[in-house]
Each structure stands twice: as C-alpha cells, then as structure tokens.
Scaffold this motif. Sequence first.
Motif, PDB file in Angstrom:
ATOM      1  N   SER B 116       0.789  -1.180  -0.044  1.00 28.72           N
ATOM      2  CA  SER B 116      -0.046  -0.200  -0.019  1.00 28.72           C
ATOM      3  C   SER B 116       0.697   1.208   0.148  1.00 28.72           C
ATOM      4  O   SER B 116       0.405   2.366  -0.063  1.00 28.72           O
ATOM      5  CB  SER B 116      -0.848  -0.043   1.184  1.00 28.72           C
ATOM      6  OG  SER B 116      -0.113   0.021   2.397  1.00 28.72           O
ATOM      7  N   HIS B 137       1.559   6.091  -5.949  1.00 32.76           N
ATOM      8  CA  HIS B 137       0.570   5.412  -6.619  1.00 32.76           C
ATOM      9  C   HIS B 137       0.356   5.488  -8.087  1.00 32.76           C
ATOM     10  O   HIS B 137      -0.439   5.207  -8.807  1.00 32.76           O
ATOM     11  CB  HIS B 137      -0.542   5.595  -5.932  1.00 32.76           C
ATOM     12  CG  HIS B 137      -0.785   4.946  -4.684  1.00 32.76           C
ATOM     13  ND1 HIS B 137      -0.498   3.733  -3.889  1.00 32.76           N
ATOM     14  CD2 HIS B 137      -1.200   5.839  -3.358  1.00 32.76           C
ATOM     15  CE1 HIS B 137      -0.428   3.876  -2.672  1.00 32.76           C
ATOM     16  NE2 HIS B 137      -0.945   5.046  -2.050  1.00 32.76           N
ATOM     17  N   TRP B 304      -8.997  -1.478  -4.826  1.00 28.62           N
ATOM     18  CA  TRP B 304      -8.274  -0.859  -3.968  1.00 28.62           C
ATOM     19  C   TRP B 304      -7.939   0.418  -4.364  1.00 28.62           C
ATOM     20  O   TRP B 304      -8.093   1.649  -3.772  1.00 28.62           O
ATOM     21  CB  TRP B 304      -7.129  -1.518  -3.151  1.00 28.62           C
ATOM     22  CG  TRP B 304      -6.432  -0.852  -2.169  1.00 28.62           C
ATOM     23  CD1 TRP B 304      -6.849  -0.482  -0.736  1.00 28.62           C
ATOM     24  CD2 TRP B 304      -5.141  -0.347  -2.137  1.00 28.62           C
ATOM     25  NE1 TRP B 304      -6.040   0.160   0.082  1.00 28.62           N
ATOM     26  CE2 TRP B 304      -4.934   0.375  -0.928  1.00 28.62           C
ATOM     27  CE3 TRP B 304      -4.456   0.126  -3.208  1.00 28.62           C
ATOM     28  CZ2 TRP B 304      -3.636   1.147  -0.638  1.00 28.62           C
ATOM     29  CZ3 TRP B 304      -3.088   0.768  -2.962  1.00 28.62           C
ATOM     30  CH2 TRP B 304      -2.876   1.630  -1.719  1.00 28.62           C
ATOM     31  N   ALA B 316      -3.751   1.853   4.233  1.00 28.99           N
ATOM     32  CA  ALA B 316      -3.058   0.629   4.503  1.00 28.99           C
ATOM     33  C   ALA B 316      -3.744  -0.747   5.101  1.00 28.99           C
ATOM     34  O   ALA B 316      -3.742  -1.804   4.861  1.00 28.99           O
ATOM     35  CB  ALA B 316      -1.957   0.943   5.293  1.00 28.99           C
ATOM     36  N   HIS B 319      -6.016  -2.286   2.930  1.00 29.26           N
ATOM     37  CA  HIS B 319      -5.155  -2.997   1.983  1.00 29.26           C
ATOM     38  C   HIS B 319      -4.771  -4.553   2.479  1.00 29.26           C
ATOM     39  O   HIS B 319      -4.846  -5.625   2.011  1.00 29.26           O
ATOM     40  CB  HIS B 319      -3.805  -2.381   1.755  1.00 29.26           C
ATOM     41  CG  HIS B 319      -2.972  -2.897   0.631  1.00 29.26           C
ATOM     42  ND1 HIS B 319      -1.956  -3.714   0.693  1.00 29.26           N
ATOM     43  CD2 HIS B 319      -2.879  -2.313  -0.796  1.00 29.26           C
ATOM     44  CE1 HIS B 319      -1.396  -4.027  -0.388  1.00 29.26           C
ATOM     45  NE2 HIS B 319      -1.771  -3.111  -1.414  1.00 29.26           N
TER      46      HIS B 319
END
Lengths: 325, 325
Positions: B116, B137, B304, B316, B319
């Motif tokens: 994550s 990301h 996600w 997180a 995740h």
Amino acid sequence: MSDFLTLGLDIGGTSSRAVVISADGRRHGSGVAGGGNPTTHGPAALKQVATALTDALAAVDPSDVRAATLGMAGYARLNADPQLRSAFDATWAAVGLACPYRLASDVLVAYAAGTSAPDGTVVVAGTGAIAARVRGHELDHVADGHGWLLGDVGSGYWLGREAVRIALADLDRERPPGPLAAAVLRTLLGTDAIATRRRDTAHALVQVINAQPPITLARLAPLVLQRYGADDPAAVDLVQRAAAHLADTVASVRRPDETTPLVRGGGLLTSDTALAGELSAVLGVSWPASTVYAAGDAAAAAAWLALLPHVDDDPASVHRILGLS
Amino acid sequence: MSDFLTLGLDIGGTSSRAVVISADGRRHGSGVAGGGNPTTHGPAALKQVATALTDALAAVDPSDVRAATLGMAGYARLNADPQLRSAFDATWAAVGLACPYRLASDVLVAYAAGTSAPDGTVVVAGTGAIAARVRGHELDHVADGHGWLLGDVGSGYWLGREAVRIALADLDRERPPGPLAAAVLRTLLGTDAIATRRRDTAHALVQVINAQPPITLARLAPLVLQRYGADDPAAVDLVQRAAAHLADTVASVRRPDETTPLVRGGGLLTSDTALAGELSAVLGVSWPASTVYAAGDAAAAAAWLALLPHVDDDPASVHRILGLS
C-alpha cells in the motif's frame, strides 16, 4: 580442339555471379546479375541466373563446359523441391549448358575462395553468421547459422539489434543517449530528441522496428561499423563482442591445436571491416599458428571446385592464378 | 442507505477477474472468466469481461459502484482506439455500471497488489518482463517491457529461447546434450536421439520453432524451472542469469540507496518459483534495506486503487483486510 572448361556460379541474395575458367586458371568469361536465389526469391529469380550465365558464356562454346559448381545458401532446399529443380534445369539447358552441375553450400564456396587447402575452417558473417570445419574440400561440421531468432550471433542482424538495445538501455536508465544510440534514433526516428516522457521515445523505437521484418535490423550494421571508425566506445565494445561471438562459433568447429587455414567470408568479413579486424585479432590469439585469409571471388572459387576432380596440375597453382590465394 | 462500492478489473491474456469491495475492505462479489484483453484478443474478448463483471455484480446494486479501476497490459491502446473504447463502454453499460472508470497499467496494479506504500518499485515477469518506479501510486518511470525481439530479458520467453540455444550449442559443439538440452529436444522433437548428421537435428529444432510465433518459446519456461528443481546445472545457471537480468532492469528504475518496498509480480514471480527465489536473493544483495513482497490478487488491488481517492480511513488497513499486505 575443344577446351576443357568449368563454370562456377555464386547465387546470392543480392547478386548472381558466373565465371568460366579453363584448367590452366584462365578466365574465359564472367557475368553478374541481380539476386537469383530461387529458394528465397522464388522461381522468377532464375532470370537473374540466366543473365549471369549468358554473359559468362558469351565468348565460349557452352558444350566445352564439362563441369560446374553452384554455390548457394539453402542449396538443400533446391535439391528437395522437384519443381524448383526442374525450373533450374530448364534455365541451365536454355543457355546451352549440357554438363552436370554440383550444388554446394555457399559456406563451402566461401572457404574455397580463401584457400586451396583441403582441410581448414571458414567463418562467414553477413546478414547471418555461420562457421564450418572443412575436410577434403567438403563441409564436415557446421555451427550456428541458426537464423536471427535463435542464433547468427555476431552477424549484421545481431549488430543492428544490439545497437537498438543500447539505445533502449540509455532510455530505460534515464541517461542521455550516447553517440551510437543517438545515431540509431536519428536513423529510425528521424531525430535523436527524447520525448518529455522518455518511454514515448522507447515505444516509438520498438514500434518502428516491429513494423518491419526482424532481419531488417541488419541494415544498422554499417552504422555500427561507422561509429567504430569514430572511436565511439559503445560501438567498439559492440564490434568486439560480435568478434568474440564469431570466435566462439569458430571454436565449436575447430580444435585448439589446429593449424590449418582459417578463412573469413561474407559481406562483413571479406573486406577489411572493423569486424574483420577485430575477429582476426581474436582468432590470432586463439590459434596463433594459423593464418587468416579473406575469401575472394566466390564464382571463381566455385569454378575452381568444379575443376578440382579433373585437374592434373597443382590445384594450388590454379587457385593462385585465379587470384584466390 | 446505499453502499459506497468500488470495482477492480484485472484484464489479462489468460483470465479476466473482477472484484467489488466496500470502503471497509469487505468483498461484495467476484467474477472470473477467460482472457479478455481487447487490444490483443479483439473486441470479441469483451464477452469474457462481461462475464467476470456480471458475476462480480450478482449480489450488489450496480449503481452502488461509484468508482472502478481497470488494470490491463497495453491499456494506452484501448484509450487510443475509439471503436474499441466504445465497444468497452457498451459492455460496461450492459452490465448496469454507470460510474467512471480509470484505465491503468497492469504493472501499476501489480505494484498495488503487493504493497500500500505510495512509493516503491515493481518488477513483473511472465511471458514478458518489465520493471517500474512508482511515485504517489502512479507509474513514474518504466524499464524494459520492450517485447521479445528487443527486450523482455529474464522473462518466460527469454528462458525458453535460451533453453533452445543451450540445446543448439550442444549440437554445434558436438557434445552429448545435457539434461536440459535433452528435455528441450524431447519436448520439441519428441525424442532426444541425435541424427547421424548432428546438423539435421539442429535444423529440425530450428524449423519447429520457426513454424510457430516466437512468443511460443515462453511455453518452455516451466521446463527450465522443473530442471532447476532437479539441480540441473544448466537450468540453475539459466535461472540465475534471468534473475540477474531482471535485477538489472530493476536497477534502471531504482536508486542504489532506495529503501522503499520492492514488489515482484507476473506469472513467474508472484508464486514462489525458482526465478522468484533467485531474484529475491539478488535484490536482497543490491537493496539489503528493502523488503521484497509478492503481488497478490490484482483485481482486489485494482478495486483498492479505485477506492484510494475516496477512503477516509487508513488505506493501508484496507489493503491488509483485502489480504494484499
């Protein structure tokens, strides 16, 4: 009194060459035409062969030609294809030839174009790459020549592909492209400017190459040799790696203690290219007691091979008179 | 009260997977179907996508799905092709979805399937091979993934091609084929017996491979891993060379002092294969302060990623609940 003549034919992808000689090594005619390999160019390519033969026979009586050798890549396929074989025979008869002919590998002919010795080694690099051990003027064992997908290491194709991979590595590693990489980008994309997103330039390069047959990469080989001439370290390293690969292929067919002649042939090795120089250097280290010869006129060598079973005199002397050694 | 759901879609060459999750990380549905990548399989492949979506949406109101991420190799081509894009949109509407979706690289999704953390590195090896640096990301820089002709070093294709080259080298060097070479010969020619003229066996091998698309060579990768398991030195060396190549690709996108997570993904690296083990060992030497994670469920990771801009809680923790870390 009629002459005893032999004919040599070298059928290549880009040219077809014919030479007629007599037993004393004199040339009685020669002809050159375009690529005539019917196994790669189709039966229509035989027109080129006919042109080369007609020109070579212009000043002689074709019935005086008693033997012939045809050197050609993929000669086994001509033998295996009855239609292609009879099309070839029709071409043969049409120019007035009645003698038998022998089909031989272009690799064997390249060997004979560099030495008259019955035993030795030949390494050929052009678009592809191959090496062979020769025993008694016959191919005894062959290495590589496996084609671009699986082999031909150290060939023109290989040099071109590796040059592109050097350009891609510079893009991947976010380095400014070196001179060789920049030359590759200019040749294939028209500019060596890198896109803001470097990945776009890498994509464009890959797409341009994927849009053509892979073998087209061999067209970049002269660029590599040119950059070698400019002392570009990437090009020097690449040519040295190609030479090491070719020497490795030679080592597959040649004993370490062998002292027979070594012949270098093919478009990238016959003349004094950077690759030929680097290869001779490597071969000189591995086989210091051997001499490396450059292959000469393949059509004359084919004519000499056709003469070989019939010659009473010293065949080495005829080979010298033909300018092949 | 309606739920806030997100959908993740992992469109691969051999399977299409969809997962629907809520903001707390619970799964509300999932679907699996055949390969559905329309950029490689054509628009007809969208039927597989529709099946996966329908199954994933079976227990929810499709209008509750507010965001979606689609992970797919070559996603840029879907964007660039209006016909393909509208065919995809029609599939989307037909299953009752009305929310916007984001197209993402399968490489970014593989990264998110392993960690994550917003910043890190991912290396993917399956039929091909690619590595990327991830920042916030998003893919920041990508290396290799250049395809079988010019790159994908250390991939399944590369393992298969090199295994054949080992067999050809044994034939060229007049050695008995080693266990890996013999296994290649049995797989491709049905026998590991060598012809009296060794060159005939080499020819047969080259011809069998040239008769199929080059990428088919990737099918030999499991054979290499199997021979590695039997401690065959040639296979061990080959897998170690592949791992070194992949680590080199990673080094193109990752600073030597970086301590962010490293994710391994793709068919050859997600599970504990010999290649994954060798690669983790090499990465552990080059980046001792980093942890290597295996990528998990890509569809869940895509869901996600779709949730990420909307999540108030600790992403997180979601995740982890999804089983991705």
